[in-house]
Design a protein around this motif. Structure first.
Motif: not given
Length: 343
Positions: A27-42
């Motif tokens: 929607r906004f053409g941004v990049k996002v850095l997801l911060v958190g528990d990597e296995p759960r995010i994936r």
């Protein structure tokens, strides 16, 4: 532009935060850095690689009921602390969290610091009006106990925000109170009125009552955080109550059901304008960075729009504008000199 998102913050995290991030990228053409528990995010990202999405591993989560400052100091590997650090280290341009509000504020203050001259940060709530305009109310809960000088600061940072974000050249500032007369209200309110009236570079219009917040009389409404948070929660509850009553009335009457079908588009527009998810989150103003506080019960749409709000705050250089005004007004905030830059 890269927006860091607390992937573990909120009642439905990380599922909705990941979905919201994916929506925001499109929607906004941004990049996002997801911060958190990597296995759960994936797990929620799935197999498909999204170049605009990256992950910063943070194995700890600050609980909603945790004492903010203690948690921030103890849980340095938490998603909130690591998200704030990502901005400080230049890995991201802004931070969004639907987690522990106090912890997000404490981490921002600890690692970014306040704008020089701002005594306390504030949470700003944008309220939609029937006219299609908005009014900004602050503080919506960052500081429960406030001094008169705090509310003067809220008036300044709120005016700068609506000037930069909404393009208002002379934002009208009102003081939330129980009456319009300058002698009404608590000792705090009376003293704040006196100080705001002395600011030549603020467009102070006086006291406004709670019912007048929605009238459009003011563009910025200031109050202490205790009052502001009660106002916020009361409005949320009142909207839900009225929508539930409307649904019940429609369900009980066949003619009302027919009328509702005819008004379906208009009712959907009204519901959307009242939906917090349309606005995403509330900015934390007075700190040296962009931090958007999202609702703990945010869905993916709310997370998406919170990321959009962060993008706009960065794009409009809100933090820079607040710094410039406070540098100009250094040591004169309780006087009548200086230039707000939006009158």
């Amino acid at each position: 532009m890269i927006i860091a998102v607390d992937a573990m913050g909120g009642d439905q995290a990380p599922a909705v935060t990941v979905k919201g991030a994916l929506l925001a990228v499109r929607r906004f053409g941004v990049k996002v850095l997801l911060v958190g528990d990597e296995p759960r995010i994936r797990q929620h990202l799935g197999e498909e690689e999204v170049p605009e999405i990256s992950i910063r591993h943070a194995p700890e989560v600050v609980a909603m009921g945790a004492q903010p400052l203690a948690a921030v100091r103890r849980q340095t590997a938490s998603s909130i602390v690591q998200g704030v650090l990502a901005v400080k280290e230049g890995q991201a341009d802004a931070f969004v969290s639907a987690g522990n509000t106090g912890a997000a504020m404490a981490a921002s203050l600890l690692y970014w610091g306040r704008v020089k001259g701002v005594e306390r940060p504030s949470i700003a709530l944008a309220i939609p009006l029937p006219s299609g305009r908005r009014v900004l109310l602050l503080d919506a809960g960052a500081q429960v106990d406030s001094r008169p000088s705090h509310l003067v600061h809220y008036a300044y940072v709120g005016s700068i925000y609506v000037h930069k974000m909404w393009g208002l050249t002379s934002p009208r500032v009102g003081l939330l109170n129980i009456g319009e007369e300058e002698t009404k209200g608590s000792e705090l309110a009376v003293e704040v009125y006196r100080r705001l009236a002395a600011q030549s570079d603020l467009h102070f219009i006086g006291n406004i009552e709670g019912r007048d917040v929605f009238s459009g009389k003011a563009d910025v409404v200031v109050c202490d955080g205790f009052t502001g948070n009660i106002f916020l929660k009361t409005v949320e509850g009142a909207i839900k109550f009225m929508l539930d009553m409307l649904h019940d009335a429609i369900d009980d009457d066949i003619s009302a059901k027919i009328g509702a079908l005819l008004m379906r588009k208009a009712m959907r527009r009204v519901k959307n304008r009242l939906d917090y998810a349309e606005y995403g989150g509330m900015p934390l103003l007075g700190i040296q960075g962009v931090c958007i506080i999202a609702h703990g019960s945010s869905n993916e749409k709310a997370i998406m729009n919170a990321i959009g709000a962060a993008k706009e705050a960065v794009r409009n250089n809100v933090v820079k504008a607040i710094n410039e005004v406070y540098l100009q007004k250094e040591g004169t905030l309780d006087g009548t000199s200086g230039n707000l830059g939006c009158r």
